[in-house]
Write an enzyme that holds these catalytic residues in place. Structure first.
Site, PDB file in Angstrom:
ATOM      1  CD  GLU A 175      -0.536  -0.396  12.884  1.00  0.00           C
ATOM      2  OE1 GLU A 175      -0.467  -0.517  14.125  1.00  0.00           O
ATOM      3  OE2 GLU A 175      -1.333  -1.036  12.190  1.00  0.00           O
ATOM      4  CB  ALA A 224      13.760  -6.521   9.674  1.00  0.00           C
ATOM      5  CB  ILE A 227      -0.971   0.007   1.194  1.00  0.00           C
ATOM      6  CG1 ILE A 227      -0.215  -0.122   2.523  1.00  0.00           C
ATOM      7  CG2 ILE A 227      -1.996  -1.104   1.061  1.00  0.00           C
ATOM      8  CD1 ILE A 227      -1.112   0.028   3.747  1.00  0.00           C
ATOM      9  CB  THR A 255       9.247  -5.839   6.917  1.00  0.00           C
ATOM     10  OG1 THR A 255       9.013  -4.806   5.954  1.00  0.00           O
ATOM     11  CG2 THR A 255      10.731  -6.144   6.956  1.00  0.00           C
TER      12      THR A 255
END
Length: 333
Positions: A291, A286, A46, A91
């Site tokens: 957010e 990672a 997105i 991710t």
């Protein structure tokens, strides 16, 4: 008219993935006869750069150039399952699934190449579009040649599958204890604001945001996430009013003509600081970096307003009307 300057700081911690677990991702990887790679996932990009990151991961694991990797999202009927693009999870969850799929495909690649090179599969590595004998690097063969041989001679499919996700958190019925959160990340924002005590207008002069992403697989994308989050956090702090007369719905916004969001004109000088504190479970260490990048700006801005004029705004957004009413109450006290 008096314009006063204030500075504020706020910190945040944030988990990766859905709280409570139970949000798996799946991936399929297959190699074409020319050595190019298809990564098939259900994760939707997105704008955060999920396709780019998955291409990087697959290219790293399979030793091919990134230009040879194609990330495909088909539809929810035929793509591997993905719980969704939310909770800063893609991710981490999908990245782990892609690693698993790539390593399974790489093992098939090694089995085919081992016969061509006359060695054992565990003696091989992949690098720069080549399958190489680890201890004798002069012995090597192009990955494209191995893929072609697998397809047309051995009639084998070089492919792999991956699936990753934490199971739903178990809760102790006696104590309520459990492990609903995983892979914690940390961040902080420092805000500098200018407050006009005559009009109540707050202007954000600068935002410095530092966030722990575990490992920046793509540093430019991480910086983009931090800057985008800063703009979003500014909007929630000063502009975005869902219910101006809460708890009633009177005069609530019905479109972008009445629901104010920040534009490029509103965004101040931004400084994105990438902090890498590697996780134990994420791909190459990672963590989620989605957010949480919009969460620390609002409290930092509110703290900066207090530093400037000595009043607390406890109801967001901090509109000019609320600033002026707070100043009036302070003078009357």
């Amino acid at each position: 008219m008096a314009k006063k300057i204030g500075r504020g700081i706020a910190a945040v911690w944030y988990p990766t993935g859905m709280s409570g677990g139970g949000d798996p991702s799946q991936a399929i990887i297959k190699m074409q006869p020319d050595g190019s790679v298809d990564v098939i996932i259900g994760s939707v990009d997105i704008g955060e750069g999920a396709r780019t990151v998955m291409r990087q991961i697959a290219a790293e694991e399979l030793g091919v150039s990134i230009e040879k990797v194609n990330v495909t999202l088909v539809d929810t009927d035929t793509s591997p399952l993905d719980t969704g693009t939310f909770a800063s999870r893609v991710t981490h969850q999908t990245g782990n699934a892609v690693i698993q799929a790539a390593r399974e495909a790489r093992q098939v690649l090694f089995e085919v190449a081992a016969g061509q090179l006359g060695v054992q599969p565990d003696q091989l590595i992949v690098k720069d579009d080549m399958v190489v004998v680890r201890d004798f690097p002069e012995q090597a063969i192009p990955i494209a040649d191995v893929a072609s041989h697998a397809t047309w001679v051995e009639r084998r499919l070089i492919a792999g599958r991956g699936a990753f996700g934490w199971p739903p958190a178990a809760i102790d019925p006696e104590t309520g204890a459990g492990e609903p959160l995983h892979n914690m990340a940390y961040g902080a924002t420092i805000a500098e604001v200018e407050v006009d005590t005559e009009t109540g207008v707050v202007r954000v002069l600068k935002l410095v945001s530092a966030y722990d992403c575990g490992k920046a697989i793509n540093p430019l994308l991480v910086e983009g996430q931090i800057d985008g989050g800063a703009a979003g956090g500014l909007g929630s702090a000063l502009l975005e009013e869902l219910h101006p007369y809460y708890p009633t719905l009177d005069h609530y916004p019905t479109g972008f003509f009445s629901y104010m969001v920040p534009t490029a004109k509103d965004v101040p000088a931004l400084d994105a600081v990438v902090v890498e504190m590697g996780s134990l479970t994420g791909p190459y260490g990672a963590k989620g970096i989605g957010e949480m990048t919009a969460n620390s700006q609002a409290p930092a801005i509110i703290n900066a307003i207090y530093d400037a004029i000595g009043v607390w705004i406890t109801d967001l957004p901090a509109t000019p009307e609320k600033i002026l009413r707070a100043l009036e109450a302070k003078e009357a006290a």
